[in-house]
Design a protein around this motif. Structure first.
Motif, PDB file in Angstrom:
ATOM      1  N   GLU A 131       0.740 -54.214   4.072  1.00  0.00           N
ATOM      2  CA  GLU A 131       1.857 -53.494   4.687  1.00  0.00           C
ATOM      3  C   GLU A 131       1.385 -52.827   5.980  1.00  0.00           C
ATOM      4  O   GLU A 131       0.397 -52.091   5.984  1.00  0.00           O
ATOM      5  CB  GLU A 131       2.407 -52.423   3.744  1.00  0.00           C
ATOM      6  N   ASP A 132       2.096 -53.102   7.072  1.00  0.00           N
ATOM      7  CA  ASP A 132       1.707 -52.494   8.343  1.00  0.00           C
ATOM      8  C   ASP A 132       2.668 -52.961   9.427  1.00  0.00           C
ATOM      9  O   ASP A 132       3.597 -53.742   9.173  1.00  0.00           O
ATOM     10  CB  ASP A 132       0.268 -52.878   8.713  1.00  0.00           C
ATOM     11  N   MET A 133       2.380 -52.499  10.657  1.00  0.00           N
ATOM     12  CA  MET A 133       3.124 -52.914  11.834  1.00  0.00           C
ATOM     13  C   MET A 133       2.328 -53.995  12.551  1.00  0.00           C
ATOM     14  O   MET A 133       1.152 -53.800  12.893  1.00  0.00           O
ATOM     15  CB  MET A 133       3.345 -51.725  12.763  1.00  0.00           C
ATOM     16  N   TYR A 134       2.962 -55.143  12.772  1.00  0.00           N
ATOM     17  CA  TYR A 134       2.322 -56.265  13.440  1.00  0.00           C
ATOM     18  C   TYR A 134       3.046 -56.524  14.766  1.00  0.00           C
ATOM     19  O   TYR A 134       4.291 -56.534  14.815  1.00  0.00           O
ATOM     20  CB  TYR A 134       2.356 -57.514  12.563  1.00  0.00           C
ATOM     21  N   THR A 135       2.258 -56.763  15.831  1.00  0.00           N
ATOM     22  CA  THR A 135       2.822 -56.903  17.181  1.00  0.00           C
ATOM     23  C   THR A 135       2.341 -58.190  17.833  1.00  0.00           C
ATOM     24  O   THR A 135       1.143 -58.524  17.767  1.00  0.00           O
ATOM     25  CB  THR A 135       2.440 -55.700  18.060  1.00  0.00           C
ATOM     26  N   CYS A 136       3.305 -58.872  18.432  1.00  0.00           N
ATOM     27  CA  CYS A 136       3.013 -60.067  19.222  1.00  0.00           C
ATOM     28  C   CYS A 136       3.117 -59.681  20.703  1.00  0.00           C
ATOM     29  O   CYS A 136       4.127 -59.105  21.123  1.00  0.00           O
ATOM     30  CB  CYS A 136       4.002 -61.175  18.875  1.00  0.00           C
ATOM     31  N   THR A 137       2.096 -60.011  21.466  1.00  0.00           N
ATOM     32  CA  THR A 137       2.084 -59.725  22.905  1.00  0.00           C
ATOM     33  C   THR A 137       1.966 -61.037  23.667  1.00  0.00           C
ATOM     34  O   THR A 137       1.049 -61.834  23.403  1.00  0.00           O
ATOM     35  CB  THR A 137       0.921 -58.795  23.276  1.00  0.00           C
ATOM     36  N   ALA A 138       2.916 -61.266  24.576  1.00  0.00           N
ATOM     37  CA  ALA A 138       2.897 -62.471  25.408  1.00  0.00           C
ATOM     38  C   ALA A 138       2.992 -62.015  26.861  1.00  0.00           C
ATOM     39  O   ALA A 138       4.045 -61.521  27.293  1.00  0.00           O
ATOM     40  CB  ALA A 138       4.051 -63.391  25.054  1.00  0.00           C
ATOM     41  N   ASN A 139       1.873 -62.187  27.572  1.00  0.00           N
ATOM     42  CA  ASN A 139       1.767 -61.635  28.926  1.00  0.00           C
ATOM     43  C   ASN A 139       2.028 -60.130  28.864  1.00  0.00           C
ATOM     44  O   ASN A 139       1.258 -59.392  28.280  1.00  0.00           O
ATOM     45  CB  ASN A 139       2.683 -62.366  29.903  1.00  0.00           C
TER      46      ASN A 139
END
Length: 753
Positions: A284-292
């Protein structure tokens, strides 16, 4: 004068087993999804045999009103099953098992029967996406409402065909997209349980062409790929299941994708998919996708059924005081809904305060005694914990009673003459007979004199040799026994232990008195052969208040001979406890009359045979309805004037003279009779005689107690019979000196021997 009966309302099975809430469900009904036309079976089992097991249901659409299911019962007092047919009009419902231990009850976790469905909402929608070549295209299907969840499949639509496209978890993913991938795509949903497949009313048009401004962007909006909770994209995940997050960023040239968890980078995560093969609570957590320079975040939360961290403790409370039951810390997601139960009924009302972890009662009453359960439910299931709430009623001391009596006798209008207070006549010593491994049958007598009895209560305690009897408190069975019933069954005892029993009478002045306790009775477990059950042939009404039972009894050669029979009966309109009546004349009886029933009422009857060690199984149940009571009053009829005229035409003066002569003769006869009556009373016997005739309705009180022949269950002392001198007919006289039970006529309480 004895203090008021100390009612530790601890229930019929109150021994050490219930003191620690030892009874529990070893198997609870399980939630299931079924299609229309299917048959579903729910099973429920308990570790401690109950007096009765039953089922109830409520709708899943809202409301907390449970409906009892008629016709369901247990087979062996430890298990029960319920068969449900899912009809065409069936709706989703909850089903729950209830086990009764005399006046208290325990409920299982409810099982949800979900009717399989696949619902497509009306309205077609079209989505158009333009993307530059060589990007990775990720498109989510709008999943329809389905139970169980539908299997999603993407297809590419052409003029002549719909070609399936490889899609993972219902997500259309095309790597290194080119102009050849341009076209129209549709998504279908299949419910495997219903074997039904539908096309989602939505079309996706994909155009692969150059023309982007060069900046990175997400192809889909957030509400197209998941659920928003508190303005945050949230993905609920079942434990031990797999989950994939798709970044879905595109640009004029494919952007570089990185993933992070709680702002901490995840090594070797540079593709569009973040996959977790077996999800656990630690994920359980916060997941982040970064594109540029663009970001999109998901919060992953673990779906968990409710559970309590901690165990509820039993609570002892005094009547009029306060009580609090704690059930520990609650866990689960989605956040569970909590409700509190007392003996299977939802607990609410003035002075009762509850939250997710505790229940408080400002002013405890006797009715609050029993098993308190905290039940927590969410979409994944339910869980409960329970505690025993014992209530000790307020005792009335001798001084308080004396003061109250003095106040009532010396009020604003004191009387010069005080009536002598009636005695509190206690019940006799009970006779104890083994009925099963966990129950006994008690019988006793009570003389119909002194203060009228309102009801009886049974008290018992364990008296093992390795414990001090002074330290073991008397337990009080919660059932109120009618004053004319002199037998009662006690359940929930622990085998291979010794017990003592006594009967307490509660009188019309609210005082009480206990009878002498029985000798120590050892309840041995098993090893006894029971007689064969009787065969109930017929039950026929005899009057508005009585029925006649006929039965036979037969056993193979060498079978156990019964020592007597018991009749169990109750009104058909209720599912309450059976009234129990011991048949006179022991094992020789083959017919008996059950009296003091309600008029015009249908009853169900069953019988069993017994020995001093074990009862038989029950006979089949038969029903009979008592006759309706017809009340007729004879009123004097006014004679018509012509009836008063003599038939002959004699003159009125002659009639008057004749009347005068007749009246004179009548007076002379009465005078002579009066003189003779006075002379007859002059003999020396000055004692008042008891008239042989009764009241206006023919009731004759018995001069000597009438007894029924002793049966094997009455073995102690001289109380060998069941006294019947207190049993009255349905008197309708208005003599105010009669006891209350004799003045109520046909509405008097039912009386049993």
């Amino acid at each position: 004068m004895t203090p008021l009966l100390c009612l530790h309302v601890l229930l019929a099975a109150a021994g050490p087993a219930l003191a620690d809430i030892a009874m529990k469900f070893t198997r609870s009904p399980e939630s299931v999804t079924a299609p229309v036309g299917d048959n579903v079976t729910f099973v429920c089992k308990v570790n401690v045999p109950g007096g009765r097991l039953s089922w109830r249901w409520r709708s899943a659409d809202g409301g907390d009103q449970w409906t009892d299911i008629v016709g369901t019962s247990d087979k062996d007092f430890t298990s029960t099953r319920l068969d449900v047919v899912v009809g065409p009009d069936a709706v989703t419902k909850y089903y729950q098992c209830v086990v009764w231990y005399a006046a208290i009850s325990l409920v299982s976790v409810p099982a949800k029967l979900t009717v399989a469905r696949l619902i497509i909402k009306d309205g077609h929608r079209k989505r158009v996406y333009s993307v530059s070549p060589h990007n990775t295209v990720v498109i989510h299907c709008r999943e329809p409402e389905s139970e169980p969840p539908a299997v999603l499949q993407w297809r590419r639509e052409t003029k002549h065909s719909k070609t399936p496209v490889d899609s993972k978890h219902g997500v259309l993913v095309i790597h290194n997209v080119t102009s050849e991938h341009s076209g129209t795509y549709i998504c279908s949903a299949r419910n495997e349980l219903m074997r039904e497949e539908v096309v989602v009313p939505e079309r996706v048009v994909l155009k692969v062409e150059r023309g982007d401004d060069g900046r990175a962007r997400f192809l889909e909006k957030e509400d197209e790929i998941g659920f928003m909770i508190d303005h945050q994209l949230t993905v609920p995940v079942k434990l031990n299941s797999s989950v994939s997050l798709w970044c879905g960023a595109v640009g004029s040239s494919p952007p570089r994708v990185t993933w992070s968890r709680d702002k901490k980078g995840l090594n070797h995560r540079h593709d569009h998919e973040l996959a977790i093969a077996s999800f656990s609570a630690s994920d359980e957590d916060m997941y982040t996708c970064t594109a540029n320079k663009i970001r999109r975040s998901w919060r992953l939360v673990a779906l968990q059924p409710p559970y309590w961290n901690g165990t509820a403790a039993n609570v002892n409370a005094s009547e009029g005081g306060s009580a609090t039951v704690h059930c520990g810390a609650l866990h689960g997601y989605p956040p569970p809904t909590v409700y509190w139960l007392l003996n299977a009924e939802k607990l609410s009302g003035k002075g009762i305060h509850a939250n997710d972890t505790s229940l408080s009662i400002e002013r405890v009453e006797k009715k609050h005694a029993g098993i308190v359960q905290c039940m927590a439910c969410n979409d994944l299931g339910c869980a409960y914990d329970g505690a025993l709430l014992s209530v000790v009623p307020v005792e009335i001391s001798n001084q308080e009673y004396a003061a109250e009596s003095s106040k009532s006798m010396h009020g604003s209008q004191p009387s010069k003459k005080h009536k002598k207070r009636k005695q509190l006549v206690p019940p006799s010593r009970p006779n104890v007979t083994r009925f099963s491994d966990e129950s006994v049958m008690l019988t006793w007598t009570h003389a119909n004199r002194g203060m009228p009895v309102e009801f009886f209560k049974i008290q018992y305690r364990m008296v093992n040799s390795n414990s001090s009897t002074d330290k073991v408190e008397w337990q009080t069975d919660s059932y109120r026994i009618q004053p004319l019933t002199h037998s009662h069954q006690i359940d929930g005892l622990i085998p291979n232990n010794s017990y003592k029993f006594r009967v307490a009478a509660v009188y019309s002045n609210k005082d009480n008195k206990q009878g002498p306790s029985s000798a120590s009775f050892f309840l041995k477990k098993g090893g006894f052969l029971a007689p064969a059950p009787p065969t109930l042939i017929s039950v026929k009404p005899l009057s508005p208040t009585s029925v006649l039972l006929n039965w036979t009894w037969y056993s193979d050669e060498g079978g156990i001979q019964p020592e007597g029979f018991y009749v169990y009966y109750r009104t058909v309109s209720t599912a309450g406890q059976y009234e129990k009546w011991m048949v006179p004349n022991g094992a020789a009886a083959r017919s008996a009359v059950v009296s003091y029933l309600q008029s015009g009422t249908k009853y169900e009857f069953k019988m069993l045979a017994y020995t001093a060690q074990a009862p038989s199984n029950f006979s089949t149940i038969k029903e009979a309805k008592t006759f309706r009571e017809s009340v007729t009053e004879e009123t004097p009829r006014e004679r018509a004037p012509q009836d008063l005229e003599p038939d002959s035409g004699a003159p009125r003066t002659l009639i008057t003279a004749g009347g005068a002569v007749g009246a004179t003769a009548l007076l002379v006869v009465l005078a002579v009779a009066l003189v003779l009556c006075r002379r007859a009373k002059r003999p020396a016997n000055k004692e008042k005689s008891v008239p042989e005739s009764g009241g206006a309705n023919g009731y004759m009180p018995a001069k000597v107690p009438i007894t029924i022949t002793a049966n094997p269950m009455h073995a102690e002392g001289g109380d060998g019979g069941v006294e019947m001198s207190f049993i009255h007919n349905n008197n309708t006289g208005n003599d105010d000196t009669l006891p209350h039970s004799r003045k109520n006529g046909a509405t008097a309480p039912r009386q049993y021997v």
